[in-house]
Write a protein that holds these residues in place. Structure first.
Motif, PDB file in Angstrom:
ATOM      1  N   ASN A 148      11.221  -9.571  35.096  1.00  0.00           N
ATOM      2  CA  ASN A 148      12.194  -8.355  35.415  1.00  0.00           C
ATOM      3  C   ASN A 148      13.486  -8.576  34.656  1.00  0.00           C
ATOM      4  O   ASN A 148      14.049  -7.852  33.813  1.00  0.00           O
ATOM      5  CB  ASN A 148      12.405  -8.019  36.603  1.00  0.00           C
ATOM      6  N   GLY A 149      14.046  -9.869  34.992  1.00  0.00           N
ATOM      7  CA  GLY A 149      15.323 -10.109  34.294  1.00  0.00           C
ATOM      8  C   GLY A 149      15.250 -10.354  32.736  1.00  0.00           C
ATOM      9  O   GLY A 149      16.274  -9.737  32.026  1.00  0.00           O
ATOM     10  N   VAL A 150      14.165 -11.093  32.444  1.00  0.00           N
ATOM     11  CA  VAL A 150      14.148 -11.286  30.914  1.00  0.00           C
ATOM     12  C   VAL A 150      13.962  -9.797  29.973  1.00  0.00           C
ATOM     13  O   VAL A 150      14.471  -9.548  29.286  1.00  0.00           O
ATOM     14  CB  VAL A 150      12.905 -12.007  30.758  1.00  0.00           C
ATOM     15  N   LEU A 151      12.969  -8.971  30.806  1.00  0.00           N
ATOM     16  CA  LEU A 151      12.946  -7.672  30.112  1.00  0.00           C
ATOM     17  C   LEU A 151      14.184  -6.807  30.188  1.00  0.00           C
ATOM     18  O   LEU A 151      14.511  -6.261  29.226  1.00  0.00           O
ATOM     19  CB  LEU A 151      11.948  -6.788  30.824  1.00  0.00           C
ATOM     20  N   SER A 152      14.937  -7.103  31.117  1.00  0.00           N
ATOM     21  CA  SER A 152      16.101  -6.334  31.262  1.00  0.00           C
ATOM     22  C   SER A 152      17.267  -6.870  30.166  1.00  0.00           C
ATOM     23  O   SER A 152      17.828  -5.831  29.486  1.00  0.00           O
ATOM     24  CB  SER A 152      16.963  -6.529  32.448  1.00  0.00           C
ATOM     25  N   ALA A 153      17.283  -8.133  29.803  1.00  0.00           N
ATOM     26  CA  ALA A 153      18.339  -8.644  29.005  1.00  0.00           C
ATOM     27  C   ALA A 153      17.774  -8.363  27.612  1.00  0.00           C
ATOM     28  O   ALA A 153      18.399  -7.896  26.720  1.00  0.00           O
ATOM     29  CB  ALA A 153      18.416 -10.058  28.886  1.00  0.00           C
ATOM     30  N   LYS A 154      16.448  -8.472  27.179  1.00  0.00           N
ATOM     31  CA  LYS A 154      15.907  -8.145  25.972  1.00  0.00           C
ATOM     32  C   LYS A 154      16.055  -6.579  25.816  1.00  0.00           C
ATOM     33  O   LYS A 154      16.202  -6.167  24.378  1.00  0.00           O
ATOM     34  CB  LYS A 154      14.273  -8.422  25.976  1.00  0.00           C
ATOM     35  N   ALA A 155      15.921  -5.777  26.581  1.00  0.00           N
ATOM     36  CA  ALA A 155      15.910  -4.179  26.366  1.00  0.00           C
ATOM     37  C   ALA A 155      17.685  -4.047  26.012  1.00  0.00           C
ATOM     38  O   ALA A 155      17.739  -2.920  25.529  1.00  0.00           O
ATOM     39  CB  ALA A 155      15.528  -3.623  27.577  1.00  0.00           C
ATOM     40  N   ALA A 156      18.402  -5.030  26.422  1.00  0.00           N
ATOM     41  CA  ALA A 156      19.772  -4.740  26.087  1.00  0.00           C
ATOM     42  C   ALA A 156      20.142  -5.571  24.855  1.00  0.00           C
ATOM     43  O   ALA A 156      21.176  -5.431  24.512  1.00  0.00           O
ATOM     44  CB  ALA A 156      20.830  -5.253  26.991  1.00  0.00           C
ATOM     45  N   GLY A 157      19.203  -5.950  24.087  1.00  0.00           N
ATOM     46  CA  GLY A 157      19.530  -6.677  22.923  1.00  0.00           C
ATOM     47  C   GLY A 157      19.933  -7.941  22.543  1.00  0.00           C
ATOM     48  O   GLY A 157      20.372  -8.359  21.772  1.00  0.00           O
ATOM     49  N   MET A 158      19.810  -8.685  23.817  1.00  0.00           N
ATOM     50  CA  MET A 158      20.243 -10.095  23.952  1.00  0.00           C
ATOM     51  C   MET A 158      19.023 -10.937  24.132  1.00  0.00           C
ATOM     52  O   MET A 158      18.051 -10.913  23.936  1.00  0.00           O
ATOM     53  CB  MET A 158      20.928 -10.103  25.306  1.00  0.00           C
ATOM     54  N   HIS A 159      19.533 -12.225  23.496  1.00  0.00           N
ATOM     55  CA  HIS A 159      18.483 -13.531  23.656  1.00  0.00           C
ATOM     56  C   HIS A 159      18.219 -13.921  24.961  1.00  0.00           C
ATOM     57  O   HIS A 159      19.247 -13.765  25.879  1.00  0.00           O
ATOM     58  CB  HIS A 159      19.013 -14.618  22.666  1.00  0.00           C
ATOM     59  N   THR A 160      17.041 -14.505  25.273  1.00  0.00           N
ATOM     60  CA  THR A 160      16.676 -14.742  26.570  1.00  0.00           C
ATOM     61  C   THR A 160      16.518 -16.275  26.559  1.00  0.00           C
ATOM     62  O   THR A 160      15.409 -16.656  25.755  1.00  0.00           O
ATOM     63  CB  THR A 160      15.716 -13.816  27.138  1.00  0.00           C
ATOM     64  N   VAL A 161      16.834 -17.459  27.564  1.00  0.00           N
ATOM     65  CA  VAL A 161      16.066 -18.578  28.025  1.00  0.00           C
ATOM     66  C   VAL A 161      15.501 -18.478  29.239  1.00  0.00           C
ATOM     67  O   VAL A 161      16.440 -17.907  30.235  1.00  0.00           O
ATOM     68  CB  VAL A 161      17.084 -19.575  27.845  1.00  0.00           C
ATOM     69  N   MET A 162      14.323 -18.577  29.552  1.00  0.00           N
ATOM     70  CA  MET A 162      13.574 -18.194  30.875  1.00  0.00           C
ATOM     71  C   MET A 162      13.613 -19.750  31.601  1.00  0.00           C
ATOM     72  O   MET A 162      12.767 -20.464  30.947  1.00  0.00           O
ATOM     73  CB  MET A 162      12.425 -17.582  30.696  1.00  0.00           C
TER      74      MET A 162
ATOM     75  N   ASP B  99       7.841 -12.621  26.970  1.00  0.00           N
ATOM     76  CA  ASP B  99       8.880 -11.947  26.438  1.00  0.00           C
ATOM     77  C   ASP B  99      10.295 -13.011  26.139  1.00  0.00           C
ATOM     78  O   ASP B  99      10.823 -12.293  25.254  1.00  0.00           O
ATOM     79  CB  ASP B  99       9.080 -10.815  27.319  1.00  0.00           C
ATOM     80  N   ALA B 100      10.317 -13.853  26.904  1.00  0.00           N
ATOM     81  CA  ALA B 100      11.560 -14.814  26.498  1.00  0.00           C
ATOM     82  C   ALA B 100      11.656 -15.582  25.227  1.00  0.00           C
ATOM     83  O   ALA B 100      10.496 -15.589  24.542  1.00  0.00           O
ATOM     84  CB  ALA B 100      11.673 -15.874  27.411  1.00  0.00           C
ATOM     85  N   ASP B 101      12.898 -15.565  24.617  1.00  0.00           N
ATOM     86  CA  ASP B 101      13.011 -16.413  23.435  1.00  0.00           C
ATOM     87  C   ASP B 101      12.648 -18.022  23.507  1.00  0.00           C
ATOM     88  O   ASP B 101      12.349 -18.482  22.557  1.00  0.00           O
ATOM     89  CB  ASP B 101      14.390 -16.134  22.717  1.00  0.00           C
ATOM     90  N   MET B 102      12.936 -18.535  24.658  1.00  0.00           N
ATOM     91  CA  MET B 102      12.536 -19.747  24.991  1.00  0.00           C
ATOM     92  C   MET B 102      12.346 -19.881  26.466  1.00  0.00           C
ATOM     93  O   MET B 102      12.810 -19.333  27.087  1.00  0.00           O
ATOM     94  CB  MET B 102      13.777 -20.591  24.827  1.00  0.00           C
ATOM     95  N   VAL B 103      11.427 -20.716  26.748  1.00  0.00           N
ATOM     96  CA  VAL B 103      11.172 -21.200  28.166  1.00  0.00           C
ATOM     97  C   VAL B 103      11.157 -22.604  28.240  1.00  0.00           C
ATOM     98  O   VAL B 103      10.595 -23.330  27.674  1.00  0.00           O
ATOM     99  CB  VAL B 103       9.308 -20.819  28.542  1.00  0.00           C
TER     100      VAL B 103
END
Length: 229
Positions: A181-195, A208-212
């Motif tokens: 849910n956190g990854v989806l929130s950040a991605k929907a806000a247009g941000m990069h994500t490390v999970m 969905d994360a850019d990096m795991v």
């Protein structure tokens, strides 16, 4: 992973990412569920990870068909976990990474589904670490937040509270999360994500994360144009 644009700001989730509090929530929740002969499974936990507290409570009650009101459930949780929260440790690599970014003047913030009361309890052993953040947004009681993760609003609000926020490109913000849910929130806000997920999390919820990563200890800042350790 393709080389992303230069990262200018970093935002962290808290529970299960910076602080080892998820097991505390699990234990306290299962104690309530035991009275109804229900099991708080990891599958259900995965669904609510990252949610605002009130939304998570309603989901648990609905999914397990518990004969208890959301208010009563929340009250029991609040009575059972404060002492446990005060003993929460940091997750491996979290302290080192936060201090490293702060030392190099990278603006950092926290976006958590928790509330101010629980934030104070959970950070009992980490007061000095949390002074390094520019700000902390507690989604459960922040007046500007009406939707929790996975909605993008939590990260939009967190971004808006940095200095000169209007000039910040969301694609230059890196978010650390442990939950889908956190990854989806950040991605929907247009941000990069490390999970950095719970090891039990199935592969299909990591895509969905850019990096795991298995741990924050494995994070290499230079891969994101950040100062290396």
């Amino acid at each position: 992973m393709e080389q992303p644009v230069k990262i200018s700001h970093v935002i962290f989730d808290m529970d299960g990412l910076l602080l080892d509090t998820e097991n505390i929530y699990t234990k306290a929740t299962q104690q309530i569920c035991d009275r109804f002969d229900k099991v708080y499974s990891f599958d259900l936990k995965r669904q609510i990870m990252g949610m605002r507290g009130d939304e998570a409570t309603k989901t648990i009650i609905s999914q397990l068909e518990l004969d208890i009101s959301a208010e009563a459930f929340s009250k029991e949780m609040e009575q059972s976990i404060p002492d446990m929260f005060k003993l929460a440790d940091s997750m491996p690599g979290a302290d080192k990474l936060v201090r490293h970014l702060s030392k190099h003047n990278i603006p950092i913030a926290v976006c958590t589904g928790s509330n101010q009361t629980n934030l104070a309890l959970k950070t009992t052993k980490h007061r000095d670490l949390f002074t390094l953040f520019h700000h902390v947004v507690t989604c459960s009681d922040d007046p500007e937040i009406t939707f929790g993760k996975p909605h993008p609003q939590p990260y939009h609000v967190t971004l808006s509270r940095f200095d000169e926020a209007a000039a910040i490109d969301p694609s230059q913000v890196l978010v650390f999360e442990d939950s889908p849910n956190g990854v989806l929130s950040a991605k929907a806000a247009g941000m990069h994500t490390v999970m950095v997920p719970d090891p039990r999390l199935e592969d299909q919820y990591r895509t969905d994360a850019d990096m795991v990563l298995d741990s924050l200890e494995l994070f290499k800042p230079e891969l994101w144009s950040l100062p290396p350790f």
